[in-house]
Design a protein around this motif. Sequence first.
Motif, PDB file in Angstrom:
ATOM      1  N   GLU A  44      -7.009  -3.638   4.651  1.00 18.68           N
ATOM      2  CA  GLU A  44      -6.647  -3.926   3.268  1.00 18.68           C
ATOM      3  C   GLU A  44      -5.129  -4.084   3.141  1.00 18.68           C
ATOM      4  OE1 GLU A  44     -10.283  -1.742   0.830  1.00 18.68           O
ATOM      5  OE2 GLU A  44      -8.196  -1.180   0.454  1.00 18.68           O
ATOM      6  N   ARG A  45      -4.751  -4.795   2.095  1.00 14.23           N
ATOM      7  CA  ARG A  45      -3.325  -4.923   1.826  1.00 14.23           C
ATOM      8  C   ARG A  45      -2.769  -3.567   1.404  1.00 14.23           C
ATOM      9  NH1 ARG A  45      -1.394 -10.218  -1.357  1.00 14.23           N
ATOM     10  NH2 ARG A  45      -2.860 -10.979   0.234  1.00 14.23           N
ATOM     11  N   GLU A  46      -1.591  -3.240   1.913  1.00 15.06           N
ATOM     12  CA  GLU A  46      -0.983  -1.954   1.590  1.00 15.06           C
ATOM     13  C   GLU A  46       0.473  -2.117   1.210  1.00 15.06           C
ATOM     14  OE1 GLU A  46      -1.145   0.537   5.040  1.00 15.06           O
ATOM     15  OE2 GLU A  46       0.344  -0.635   6.144  1.00 15.06           O
ATOM     16  N   GLY A  47       0.945  -1.181   0.413  1.00 16.96           N
ATOM     17  CA  GLY A  47       2.337  -1.209   0.027  1.00 16.96           C
ATOM     18  C   GLY A  47       3.236  -0.764   1.166  1.00 16.96           C
ATOM     19  N   VAL A  48       4.375  -1.420   1.305  1.00 16.05           N
ATOM     20  CA  VAL A  48       5.356  -1.076   2.333  1.00 16.05           C
ATOM     21  C   VAL A  48       6.588  -0.448   1.679  1.00 16.05           C
ATOM     22  CG1 VAL A  48       6.859  -1.961   4.148  1.00 16.05           C
ATOM     23  CG2 VAL A  48       4.554  -2.918   3.846  1.00 16.05           C
ATOM     24  N   ALA A  49       7.155  -1.132   0.704  1.00 17.62           N
ATOM     25  CA  ALA A  49       8.347  -0.637   0.013  1.00 17.62           C
ATOM     26  C   ALA A  49       8.475  -1.348  -1.329  1.00 17.62           C
ATOM     27  CB  ALA A  49       9.609  -0.886   0.855  1.00 17.62           C
ATOM     28  N   ALA A  50       9.084  -0.665  -2.271  1.00 15.99           N
ATOM     29  CA  ALA A  50       9.311  -1.261  -3.588  1.00 15.99           C
ATOM     30  C   ALA A  50      10.661  -0.812  -4.111  1.00 15.99           C
ATOM     31  CB  ALA A  50       8.206  -0.867  -4.559  1.00 15.99           C
ATOM     32  N   TYR A  59       8.894   4.096  -0.389  1.00 13.42           N
ATOM     33  CA  TYR A  59       8.551   3.653   0.949  1.00 13.42           C
ATOM     34  C   TYR A  59       7.239   4.286   1.387  1.00 13.42           C
ATOM     35  CZ  TYR A  59      13.337   1.956   1.522  1.00 13.42           C
ATOM     36  OH  TYR A  59      14.518   1.280   1.387  1.00 13.42           O
ATOM     37  N   ALA A  60       6.467   3.537   2.131  1.00 15.56           N
ATOM     38  CA  ALA A  60       5.311   4.110   2.808  1.00 15.56           C
ATOM     39  C   ALA A  60       5.820   5.068   3.880  1.00 15.56           C
ATOM     40  CB  ALA A  60       4.487   3.002   3.453  1.00 15.56           C
ATOM     41  N   ASP A  61       5.103   6.162   4.075  1.00 13.87           N
ATOM     42  CA  ASP A  61       5.519   7.138   5.083  1.00 13.87           C
ATOM     43  C   ASP A  61       5.664   6.496   6.460  1.00 13.87           C
ATOM     44  OD1 ASP A  61       3.691  10.042   3.786  1.00 13.87           O
ATOM     45  OD2 ASP A  61       5.643   9.190   3.264  1.00 13.87           O
ATOM     46  N   SER A  62       4.832   5.526   6.745  1.00 16.45           N
ATOM     47  CA  SER A  62       4.825   4.910   8.068  1.00 16.45           C
ATOM     48  C   SER A  62       6.088   4.099   8.373  1.00 16.45           C
ATOM     49  CB  SER A  62       3.597   4.001   8.215  1.00 16.45           C
ATOM     50  OG  SER A  62       3.632   2.970   7.240  1.00 16.45           O
ATOM     51  N   VAL A  63       6.872   3.782   7.343  1.00 19.30           N
ATOM     52  CA  VAL A  63       8.072   2.971   7.574  1.00 19.30           C
ATOM     53  C   VAL A  63       9.362   3.695   7.201  1.00 19.30           C
ATOM     54  CG1 VAL A  63       6.713   0.879   7.162  1.00 19.30           C
ATOM     55  CG2 VAL A  63       8.133   1.820   5.313  1.00 19.30           C
ATOM     56  N   LYS A  64       9.242   4.884   6.659  1.00 17.13           N
ATOM     57  CA  LYS A  64      10.446   5.625   6.268  1.00 17.13           C
ATOM     58  C   LYS A  64      11.349   5.840   7.462  1.00 17.13           C
ATOM     59  CE  LYS A  64       8.669   8.088   2.230  1.00 17.13           C
ATOM     60  NZ  LYS A  64       8.190   9.381   1.673  1.00 17.13           N
ATOM     61  N   GLY A  65      12.630   5.605   7.240  1.00 17.21           N
ATOM     62  CA  GLY A  65      13.604   5.767   8.306  1.00 17.21           C
ATOM     63  C   GLY A  65      13.748   4.549   9.189  1.00 17.21           C
ATOM     64  N   ARG A  66      12.835   3.593   9.045  1.00 17.13           N
ATOM     65  CA  ARG A  66      12.891   2.376   9.875  1.00 17.13           C
ATOM     66  C   ARG A  66      13.115   1.127   9.034  1.00 17.13           C
ATOM     67  NH1 ARG A  66       8.572   0.681  12.578  1.00 17.13           N
ATOM     68  NH2 ARG A  66       7.033   1.548  11.119  1.00 17.13           N
ATOM     69  N   PHE A  67      12.536   1.088   7.839  1.00 10.29           N
ATOM     70  CA  PHE A  67      12.647  -0.078   6.964  1.00 10.29           C
ATOM     71  C   PHE A  67      13.545   0.256   5.776  1.00 10.29           C
ATOM     72  CE2 PHE A  67       8.262  -2.213   7.911  1.00 10.29           C
ATOM     73  CZ  PHE A  67       8.532  -2.146   9.273  1.00 10.29           C
ATOM     74  N   THR A  68      14.255  -0.757   5.289  1.00 10.93           N
ATOM     75  CA  THR A  68      15.081  -0.609   4.096  1.00 10.93           C
ATOM     76  C   THR A  68      14.854  -1.796   3.184  1.00 10.93           C
ATOM     77  OG1 THR A  68      16.791   0.577   5.330  1.00 10.93           O
ATOM     78  CG2 THR A  68      17.410  -0.321   3.192  1.00 10.93           C
ATOM     79  N   SER A 107       3.878   7.416  -6.993  1.00  8.65           N
ATOM     80  CA  SER A 107       4.195   8.230  -5.822  1.00  8.65           C
ATOM     81  C   SER A 107       4.109   7.323  -4.594  1.00  8.65           C
ATOM     82  CB  SER A 107       3.205   9.375  -5.696  1.00  8.65           C
ATOM     83  OG  SER A 107       1.910   8.857  -5.408  1.00  8.65           O
ATOM     84  N   ASP A 108       4.694   7.791  -3.502  1.00 10.30           N
ATOM     85  CA  ASP A 108       4.665   6.984  -2.283  1.00 10.30           C
ATOM     86  C   ASP A 108       3.228   6.654  -1.879  1.00 10.30           C
ATOM     87  OD1 ASP A 108       7.474   8.624  -0.567  1.00 10.30           O
ATOM     88  OD2 ASP A 108       7.345   7.430  -2.392  1.00 10.30           O
ATOM     89  N   SER A 109       2.367   7.649  -1.898  1.00  9.44           N
ATOM     90  CA  SER A 109       0.994   7.448  -1.432  1.00  9.44           C
ATOM     91  C   SER A 109       0.211   6.524  -2.359  1.00  9.44           C
ATOM     92  CB  SER A 109       0.272   8.787  -1.274  1.00  9.44           C
ATOM     93  OG  SER A 109       0.268   9.488  -2.495  1.00  9.44           O
ATOM     94  N   ASP A 110       0.401   6.661  -3.662  1.00  7.19           N
ATOM     95  CA  ASP A 110      -0.297   5.779  -4.604  1.00  7.19           C
ATOM     96  C   ASP A 110       0.191   4.347  -4.458  1.00  7.19           C
ATOM     97  OD1 ASP A 110      -0.717   8.049  -7.460  1.00  7.19           O
ATOM     98  OD2 ASP A 110      -1.864   7.779  -5.614  1.00  7.19           O
ATOM     99  N   PHE A 111       1.475   4.191  -4.236  1.00 12.70           N
ATOM    100  CA  PHE A 111       2.018   2.855  -4.059  1.00 12.70           C
ATOM    101  C   PHE A 111       1.369   2.174  -2.845  1.00 12.70           C
ATOM    102  CE2 PHE A 111       4.734  -0.667  -3.737  1.00 12.70           C
ATOM    103  CZ  PHE A 111       5.211  -0.747  -2.443  1.00 12.70           C
TER     104      PHE A 111
END
Length: 132
Positions: A44-50, A59-68, A107-111
């Motif tokens: 499914e489509r998921e949020g990455v960052a907003a 930020y999604a937890d999976s990209v925190k610290g790596r994506f900006t 929240s990050d998870s809801d996003f």
Amino acid sequence: EVQLVESGGGSVQAGGALRLSCSASGYTYSTYCMGWFRQAPGKEREGVAAIGSDGTTIYADSVKGRFTIAKDNAKNSLYLHMNSLKPEDTAMYYCAASSGLRVCGYSDSDFVRVGYYGMEYWGNGTLVTISP
């Protein structure tokens, strides 16, 4: 007419970096909630960052610290700087916008899970492929 056009996708090896860009037109860019979403094959489509109109970011937890995520209001442009890329980052990446700011207050998870339901406008996507 609102238009969003992504660019910057490509194929890189794990550990590499890419910068995605989204050029926006047809609306008051600076007042919108803007985001990046991704969809991998079979998922499914998921949020990455907003980023909200006030610059607040999610930020999604999976990209925190790596994506900006960043935006340039003067250029009506949205960016996603991606570093330390992993094979699991492989997906089609979409730029999206919403005139309402609700999604940018999630929240990050809801996003990540449901943010895409609240976005009004979408680009056609740019493909990112990360090889091991």
